[in-house]
Scaffold this motif. Sequence first.
Motif, PDB file in Angstrom:
ATOM      1  N   MET A  16       6.681   1.841  55.838  1.00 18.34           N
ATOM      2  CA  MET A  16       5.300   1.566  55.466  1.00 18.34           C
ATOM      3  C   MET A  16       5.224   1.116  54.007  1.00 18.34           C
ATOM      4  SD  MET A  16       2.055   4.171  55.725  1.00 18.34           S
ATOM      5  CE  MET A  16       2.611   4.668  57.363  1.00 18.34           C
ATOM      6  N   LEU A  17       6.020   1.764  53.147  1.00 17.55           N
ATOM      7  CA  LEU A  17       6.046   1.405  51.731  1.00 17.55           C
ATOM      8  C   LEU A  17       6.584  -0.007  51.546  1.00 17.55           C
ATOM      9  CD1 LEU A  17       5.477   2.710  48.944  1.00 17.55           C
ATOM     10  CD2 LEU A  17       7.895   3.330  48.866  1.00 17.55           C
ATOM     11  N   LEU A  18       7.650  -0.321  52.269  1.00 18.29           N
ATOM     12  CA  LEU A  18       8.247  -1.652  52.166  1.00 18.29           C
ATOM     13  C   LEU A  18       7.291  -2.722  52.668  1.00 18.29           C
ATOM     14  CD1 LEU A  18      10.866  -3.092  51.350  1.00 18.29           C
ATOM     15  CD2 LEU A  18      11.650  -2.855  53.716  1.00 18.29           C
ATOM     16  N   ARG A  19       6.576  -2.417  53.728  1.00 17.35           N
ATOM     17  CA  ARG A  19       5.589  -3.372  54.234  1.00 17.35           C
ATOM     18  C   ARG A  19       4.488  -3.615  53.209  1.00 17.35           C
ATOM     19  NH1 ARG A  19       1.075  -2.465  58.801  1.00 17.35           N
ATOM     20  NH2 ARG A  19       0.611  -4.620  59.306  1.00 17.35           N
ATOM     21  N   GLY A  20       4.054  -2.549  52.538  1.00 21.87           N
ATOM     22  CA  GLY A  20       3.040  -2.703  51.505  1.00 21.87           C
ATOM     23  C   GLY A  20       3.507  -3.571  50.356  1.00 21.87           C
ATOM     24  N   VAL A  21       4.769  -3.385  49.938  1.00 21.53           N
ATOM     25  CA  VAL A  21       5.331  -4.217  48.871  1.00 21.53           C
ATOM     26  C   VAL A  21       5.387  -5.681  49.314  1.00 21.53           C
ATOM     27  CG1 VAL A  21       7.396  -4.685  47.502  1.00 21.53           C
ATOM     28  CG2 VAL A  21       6.659  -2.331  47.862  1.00 21.53           C
ATOM     29  N   ALA A  22       5.813  -5.909  50.554  1.00 27.55           N
ATOM     30  CA  ALA A  22       5.911  -7.278  51.066  1.00 27.55           C
ATOM     31  C   ALA A  22       4.541  -7.952  51.089  1.00 27.55           C
ATOM     32  CB  ALA A  22       6.527  -7.272  52.460  1.00 27.55           C
ATOM     33  N   TRP A  23       3.516  -7.197  51.495  1.00 26.92           N
ATOM     34  CA  TRP A  23       2.165  -7.768  51.528  1.00 26.92           C
ATOM     35  C   TRP A  23       1.651  -8.058  50.127  1.00 26.92           C
ATOM     36  CZ3 TRP A  23      -1.070 -10.085  54.675  1.00 26.92           C
ATOM     37  CH2 TRP A  23      -0.848 -10.001  56.055  1.00 26.92           C
ATOM     38  N   THR A  24       1.934  -7.168  49.188  1.00 25.57           N
ATOM     39  CA  THR A  24       1.510  -7.404  47.804  1.00 25.57           C
ATOM     40  C   THR A  24       2.167  -8.667  47.250  1.00 25.57           C
ATOM     41  OG1 THR A  24       1.109  -5.055  47.357  1.00 25.57           O
ATOM     42  CG2 THR A  24       1.545  -6.472  45.458  1.00 25.57           C
ATOM     43  N   ILE A  25       3.456  -8.830  47.503  1.00 26.38           N
ATOM     44  CA  ILE A  25       4.154 -10.025  47.037  1.00 26.38           C
ATOM     45  C   ILE A  25       3.607 -11.267  47.721  1.00 26.38           C
ATOM     46  CG2 ILE A  25       6.392 -11.206  46.986  1.00 26.38           C
ATOM     47  CD1 ILE A  25       7.701  -8.455  46.707  1.00 26.38           C
ATOM     48  N   GLY A  26       3.392 -11.174  49.044  1.00 25.70           N
ATOM     49  CA  GLY A  26       2.873 -12.327  49.777  1.00 25.70           C
ATOM     50  C   GLY A  26       1.494 -12.748  49.308  1.00 25.70           C
ATOM     51  N   LEU A  27       0.603 -11.764  49.120  1.00 27.66           N
ATOM     52  CA  LEU A  27      -0.733 -12.068  48.618  1.00 27.66           C
ATOM     53  C   LEU A  27      -0.674 -12.722  47.243  1.00 27.66           C
ATOM     54  CD1 LEU A  27      -2.653  -8.792  49.597  1.00 27.66           C
ATOM     55  CD2 LEU A  27      -2.998 -11.057  50.592  1.00 27.66           C
ATOM     56  N   THR A  28       0.231 -12.221  46.405  1.00 25.27           N
ATOM     57  CA  THR A  28       0.348 -12.763  45.049  1.00 25.27           C
ATOM     58  C   THR A  28       0.862 -14.195  45.069  1.00 25.27           C
ATOM     59  OG1 THR A  28       0.782 -10.541  44.179  1.00 25.27           O
ATOM     60  CG2 THR A  28       1.392 -12.410  42.778  1.00 25.27           C
ATOM     61  N   VAL A  29       1.863 -14.464  45.884  1.00 26.06           N
ATOM     62  CA  VAL A  29       2.439 -15.810  45.935  1.00 26.06           C
ATOM     63  C   VAL A  29       1.410 -16.824  46.436  1.00 26.06           C
ATOM     64  CG1 VAL A  29       4.165 -17.259  47.075  1.00 26.06           C
ATOM     65  CG2 VAL A  29       4.820 -15.024  46.184  1.00 26.06           C
ATOM     66  N   LYS A  90     -16.847 -14.384  60.235  1.00 24.51           N
ATOM     67  CA  LYS A  90     -16.093 -13.135  60.106  1.00 24.51           C
ATOM     68  C   LYS A  90     -14.644 -13.441  59.759  1.00 24.51           C
ATOM     69  CE  LYS A  90     -14.923  -8.872  62.574  1.00 24.51           C
ATOM     70  NZ  LYS A  90     -15.289  -8.032  61.428  1.00 24.51           N
ATOM     71  N   LEU A  91     -14.156 -12.849  58.681  1.00 20.82           N
ATOM     72  CA  LEU A  91     -12.790 -13.058  58.222  1.00 20.82           C
ATOM     73  C   LEU A  91     -11.960 -11.809  58.462  1.00 20.82           C
ATOM     74  CD1 LEU A  91     -13.485 -14.734  54.738  1.00 20.82           C
ATOM     75  CD2 LEU A  91     -13.123 -15.869  56.932  1.00 20.82           C
ATOM     76  N   SER A  92     -10.676 -12.000  58.728  1.00 22.58           N
ATOM     77  CA  SER A  92      -9.774 -10.858  58.837  1.00 22.58           C
ATOM     78  C   SER A  92      -9.571 -10.274  57.435  1.00 22.58           C
ATOM     79  CB  SER A  92      -8.427 -11.309  59.410  1.00 22.58           C
ATOM     80  OG  SER A  92      -7.757 -12.164  58.494  1.00 22.58           O
ATOM     81  N   PRO A  93      -9.151  -9.005  57.346  1.00 21.98           N
ATOM     82  CA  PRO A  93      -8.910  -8.418  56.021  1.00 21.98           C
ATOM     83  C   PRO A  93      -7.901  -9.223  55.204  1.00 21.98           C
ATOM     84  CG  PRO A  93      -8.926  -6.708  57.687  1.00 21.98           C
ATOM     85  CD  PRO A  93      -8.970  -8.015  58.426  1.00 21.98           C
ATOM     86  N   GLU A  94      -6.852  -9.704  55.867  1.00 24.56           N
ATOM     87  CA  GLU A  94      -5.824 -10.454  55.140  1.00 24.56           C
ATOM     88  C   GLU A  94      -6.364 -11.778  54.614  1.00 24.56           C
ATOM     89  OE1 GLU A  94      -4.178  -7.600  58.002  1.00 24.56           O
ATOM     90  OE2 GLU A  94      -5.554  -9.278  58.223  1.00 24.56           O
ATOM     91  N   LEU A  95      -7.110 -12.499  55.453  1.00 26.05           N
ATOM     92  CA  LEU A  95      -7.662 -13.783  55.021  1.00 26.05           C
ATOM     93  C   LEU A  95      -8.700 -13.597  53.926  1.00 26.05           C
ATOM     94  CD1 LEU A  95      -7.821 -16.820  55.315  1.00 26.05           C
ATOM     95  CD2 LEU A  95      -9.443 -16.504  57.197  1.00 26.05           C
TER      96      LEU A  95
END
Length: 224
Positions: A16-29, A90-95
């Motif tokens: 779960m922690l690794l997934r969170g890091v990956a999402w943070t990096i992806g959002l930033t990029v 309506k947007l998804s949380p990620e979008l």
Amino acid sequence: MLIQLDFSAVFSQWPMLLRGVAWTIGLTVVGTVLGLLLGTACAWARSRNLGPRPAALRWVVAAYVELVRNTPFIVQLFFLFFGLPALGLKLSPELASVLAMVINLGAYSSEIIRAGIEATPRGQVEAAASLALTPGQTFRRVVLPPALQKVWPSMVSQIIIVMLGSAVCGQISTPELSYAANLISSNTFRAFEAFIVATIVYLALSMLTRRLLVWVGARFLVGR
């Protein structure tokens, strides 16, 4: 009373922690790339150093920049995620998170880039015109590279701020690092340890991102 720390409970949730890091990096990029493109376009629209622009375009861009720069990021995020559905969108949380980060960075970076453009001597623009370069070629080859050189340190700091601001996106269930830390805290009842780990990860990401962006600037901007 001594506090007994138990980080093993937190690290047992490492997927779960690794997934969170990956999402943070992806959002930033994604937010950085699209935000810089948006900011560059807005800086071009508002710059007086590149010739006249349609007044309506300047006013629209100026209104966007002032609106974003004078409202909290979390309000912008909530407007996109909770407000737009009232208009039928309506947007998804990620979008919604990506869009909020792009809009936010676009406004701030436009002013940073515009400052660099305004610092470009007018003679360079006139020299490019005398060489029969089109306005687009003049902007891309003559104006933008030295402008980015001048403002890159400020741009790096702004990108780091946007990356750290992505922690707010967990409030709409985007599975980034702070959201993962909250879930781990709920699952293990080790909130102190979970957020110590999250803090260390954010610190490491910030330092690595800064070093990477400084290298990019030295390699592709100053090196020119």
